[in-house]
Design a protein around this motif. Structure first.
Motif, PDB file in Angstrom:
ATOM      1  N   MET A 179       0.829  -1.208   0.000  1.00  0.00           N
ATOM      2  CA  MET A 179       0.000   0.000   0.000  1.00  0.00           C
ATOM      3  C   MET A 179       0.864   1.259   0.000  1.00  0.00           C
ATOM      4  N   ASP A 180       1.954   1.237   0.764  1.00  0.00           N
ATOM      5  CA  ASP A 180       2.872   2.374   0.772  1.00  0.00           C
ATOM      6  C   ASP A 180       3.450   2.619  -0.619  1.00  0.00           C
ATOM      7  N   LEU A 181       3.852   1.546  -1.284  1.00  0.00           N
ATOM      8  CA  LEU A 181       4.402   1.674  -2.634  1.00  0.00           C
ATOM      9  C   LEU A 181       3.366   2.260  -3.591  1.00  0.00           C
ATOM     10  N   THR A 182       2.129   1.805  -3.481  1.00  0.00           N
ATOM     11  CA  THR A 182       1.067   2.311  -4.350  1.00  0.00           C
ATOM     12  C   THR A 182       0.820   3.789  -4.111  1.00  0.00           C
ATOM     13  N   LEU A 183       0.778   4.189  -2.848  1.00  0.00           N
ATOM     14  CA  LEU A 183       0.501   5.592  -2.524  1.00  0.00           C
ATOM     15  C   LEU A 183       1.601   6.516  -3.022  1.00  0.00           C
ATOM     16  N   THR A 184       2.832   6.235  -2.647  1.00  0.00           N
ATOM     17  CA  THR A 184       3.914   7.144  -3.002  1.00  0.00           C
ATOM     18  C   THR A 184       4.179   7.152  -4.508  1.00  0.00           C
ATOM     19  N   SER A 185       3.989   5.997  -5.180  1.00  0.00           N
ATOM     20  CA  SER A 185       4.236   5.943  -6.628  1.00  0.00           C
ATOM     21  C   SER A 185       3.124   6.590  -7.441  1.00  0.00           C
ATOM     22  N   SER A 186       1.944   6.760  -6.849  1.00  0.00           N
ATOM     23  CA  SER A 186       0.859   7.435  -7.560  1.00  0.00           C
ATOM     24  C   SER A 186       0.967   8.954  -7.474  1.00  0.00           C
ATOM     25  N   VAL A 187       1.875   9.448  -6.632  1.00  0.00           N
ATOM     26  CA  VAL A 187       1.971  10.897  -6.403  1.00  0.00           C
ATOM     27  C   VAL A 187       3.327  11.470  -6.799  1.00  0.00           C
ATOM     28  N   ILE A 188       4.416  10.903  -6.270  1.00  0.00           N
ATOM     29  CA  ILE A 188       5.729  11.531  -6.377  1.00  0.00           C
ATOM     30  C   ILE A 188       6.267  11.573  -7.813  1.00  0.00           C
ATOM     31  N   PRO A 189       6.226  10.490  -8.614  1.00  0.00           N
ATOM     32  CA  PRO A 189       6.759  10.585  -9.975  1.00  0.00           C
ATOM     33  C   PRO A 189       6.095  11.674 -10.811  1.00  0.00           C
ATOM     34  N   LYS A 190       4.763  11.806 -10.728  1.00  0.00           N
ATOM     35  CA  LYS A 190       4.059  12.839 -11.476  1.00  0.00           C
ATOM     36  C   LYS A 190       4.450  14.228 -10.990  1.00  0.00           C
TER      37      LYS A 190
END
Length: 312
Positions: free
Chosen positions: A69-80
């Motif tokens: 879940m942590d990976l999903t959250l941070t990867s949905s925000v930070i790269p963009k």
């Protein structure tokens, strides 16, 4: 402000975070560095739990779901966010904005549910250890993970659809570094007081109710720990509980400040700071606080490194 038709696929403009902050490039670079560290730590933890048979226990299975879940959250925000900053292109499409809202809310709600269920796991392990393998079976663990993901997704879907159906004022500038519900509500042209009340009700169900269950469980856990005859058993139980309470504060603290404060949508700077903490630092601190100071995880890491070295 003018009003625009929301039936099309018109996108939004993300204003980014703290535009008045100096040395913003260094700040973004630091955020990316922390993101890479969080990505590495959580991915490594998931691999260790998957590959090492000694970690095939209910607690570590639930912990692997928390890392996912942590990976999903941070990867949905930070790269963009980073791509927008370095390219100077701040636009985000209507579909991409809805996707960010959906995934960020899904994971946030799912984490609250999962952490509560992890507390139940610790309660059974400490207060009723003889029945632990029966009560918390592999099937029950799968059901816990399914309840967390499904509950988060269904609640998030409702809020995402309802938020994006409102009429948006122009310019369509979101005062945030990603599409977040409270930030999008700030540029809505309609009266949203009724919906804000619904957000508060949801926050009570998602945050306060699980938190009250967690605190009640830990009162019973600490009472059981005090009655233990073995000092080693007490130390081990308290170490596990302290790690879990640390994770509880990391997840529930920022969420309560964001969604349960009166007029939370009107304080974008504070919300951005809290979301930076939740999407960048929390995914990094979780593996450190809960796992990599754990003897079982460190032992699994040593065994994995030993197998890698022997194979080469």
């Amino acid at each position: 402000m003018g009003r625009v038709n929301e039936t099309g696929t018109t996108g939004f403009i993300l204003l980014g975070f703290f535009p008045e902050l100096g040395h913003i490039t260094a700040v973004v670079a630091l955020i990316l560095l922390v993101y890479v560290a969080a990505l590495t730590g959580n991915t490594l933890l998931i691999l260790l739990i998957w590959l090492d048979s000694q970690l095939h226990t209910p607690m570590y299975f639930l912990l692997s779901q928390l890392s996912l879940m942590d990976l999903t959250l941070t990867s949905s925000v930070i790269p963009k966010m980073a791509a927008n900053f370095f390219s100077g292109w701040r636009d985000i499409s209507f579909l991409a904005c809805g996707t960010q809202i959906f995934f960020s809310l899904t994971v946030a709600i799912a984490e609250c549910i999962l952490i509560t269920l992890m507390c139940f796991d610790r309660y059974v392990a400490i207060c009723n250890p003889l029945r632990y393998p029966i009560i918390v079976s592999p099937r029950v663990c799968l059901q816990m993970a399914a309840i967390s993901w499904t509950g988060g997704a269904l609640t998030s879907l409702g809020h995402t659809v309802f938020t994006l159906h409102f009429q948006i004022c122009s310019p369509r500038e979101i005062p945030h570094f990603f599409c977040e519900v409270m930030a999008v509500l700030r540029i809505v042209c309609e009266d949203i007081s009724a919906y804000e009340k619904a957000v508060v009700v949801t926050s009570i169900l998602v945050l306060l109710l699980p938190l009250s269950l967690i605190l009640s469980s830990y009162v019973l856990i600490f009472l059981a720990v005090l009655q233990m005859n073995s000092s080693e058993g007490r130390s081990k139980a308290l170490a596990t509980c302290s790690s879990h309470l640390c994770v509880v504060s990391l997840y529930f603290g920022p969420g309560m400040f964001i969604y349960m404060r009166p007029g939370a949508a009107k304080t974008p700077r504070l919300n951005q700071g809290l979301f930076l903490f939740g999407t960048v630092l929390t995914p990094l601190l979780n593996p450190l606080a809960y796992s990599f100071r754990n003897k079982d995880v460190l032992g699994a890491l040593k065994r994995l490194m030993g197998r890698c070295l022997s194979s080469t």
